[in-house]
Design a protein around this motif. Structure first.
Motif: not given
Length: 354
Positions: A86-87, A89-91, A93-95, A98
């Motif tokens: 999950l982490a 996947v979140v990173l 998505l953030m990359y 951003t």
């Protein structure tokens, strides 16, 4: 069958299925807990054998604890793996989000008049592409406005030079005609009219020169020469002293010898604007002009009721002077202290703060 009695009691007829593990449970009463055992029927060359394994009640707790521990470790491993996944996947998505925004900021900061006409990069999101187009359109509008302003400034300044030249030439002609005329033919008001026209044309000439200099594309290539700064200030004061005629003004001048390497024409325009501004906007009071080294101070205080404090020492020439000094890289400070205005000019920015 050589098996314990309780197994024989629980299983009077063993399963006929060979070579397969079976499980059975012996239910206990209120005092005896349930018992669990496993059994298997195996055919060999020597005959049929019955194998059983019994788990006594005192070992059930250890088994449960062991199984629970194994299950907990498995759950922790699954949970940890899920959290890491999950982490990631979140990173990701953030990359993914951003990175285009960062690219947009970098692109916007690098925009200038040379890169405005280039094609807008693809920032992966339509909203960001639309926002980039808005930024580019806004800057193009500002650029076009500045270009129109510069064009008007250059054209208007050049157009003004022709009537100013005509006025100056006719003033000189009138002065020559005065010489050949007798005193009886002269009107007593003639000199006053000619002087007023002369002064107004000089003001227009200086203002036009300032506008022309502001319209220059490059200030770095100006020719420099050794200028005696104190002599330049004294000459400017002498040329503009007519602005103090009829006024109750005390003029103080303090200069010291100093040779500066400057673009003389630009320095004359800036200093002329400062001195003319002080002379024009002081009707009754004091004017102090001080020069020490590369620094020039022009201080004027008006004690009359002709101008308010807000208007003291204010004029278009002063605003143009501030813009011109910025273009030339000179330091200029214009401050008001109660009833006086102090304009300070430094021709060397590296001398530090005033």
């Amino acid at each position: 069958m050589d098996q314990p009695d309780f197994i024989l009691t629980a299983l009077p007829a063993p399963s006929s299925i060979r070579n397969q593990l079976h499980k059975a449970r012996i239910e206990g009463n209120g005092e005896q807990p349930d018992q669990l055992f496993f059994y298997m029927t195996v055919d060999t060359a020597e005959g049929t054998f019955y194998v059983s394994f019994h788990i006594p009640p005192d070992r059930v707790s250890d088994l449960v604890i062991h199984n629970s521990r194994d299950s907990l470790v498995t759950l922790l491993m699954i949970g940890l793996g899920s959290a890491i996944f999950l982490a990631l996947v979140v990173l990701g998505l953030m990359y993914r989000i951003t990175q285009p925004v960062t690219s947009l900021g970098t692109w916007a900061r690098g925009l200038n008049e040379k890169t405005l006409d280039e094609k807008i990069p693809d920032f992966e999101f339509q909203d960001l592409n639309d926002f980039a187009e808005v930024i580019r359109s806004s800057l193009i509008s500002v650029k076009e406005g500045l270009e129109r302003e510069k064009t008007f400034l250059r054209q208007a300044s050049h157009e003004l030079r022709t009537p100013i030249s005509v006025i100056r030439s006719n003033i000189q002609l009138l002065n020559k005609l005065k010489i050949v005329q007798s005193n009886d033919q002269r009107d007593s008001r003639e000199n006053d009219v000619i002087n007023r026209i002369d002064r107004a044309s000089l003001t227009m000439k200086h203002l036009t020169e300032t506008l022309l200099w502001l319209g220059r594309e490059d200030m770095n290539g100006l020719p420099h020469s050794n200028v005696r700064l104190d002599h330049l200030i004294e000459n400017i004061i002498s040329d503009l002293k007519y602005l103090l005629d009829g006024k109750i003004v005390q003029l103080s001048i303090h200069t010291s010898p100093c040779i500066c390497e400057l673009p003389e024409t630009a320095a004359r325009i800036v200093l002329g604007n400062l001195v003319r501004n002080a002379f024009q906007h002081t009707w009754e009071g004091e004017i102090l002009i001080a020069q020490k080294g590369w620094i020039v101070d022009v201080e004027n205080s008006d004690t009359s009721a002709t101008e308010t404090d807000d208007d003291l020492g204010f004029g278009l020439g002063l605003q143009l002077t501030e813009k011109l000094t910025q273009r030339l890289g000179w330091r200029f400070d214009n401050t008001i202290h109660q009833d006086k205005r102090i304009a300070r000019l430094c021709f060397k920015a590296e001398l530090g703060p005033f």
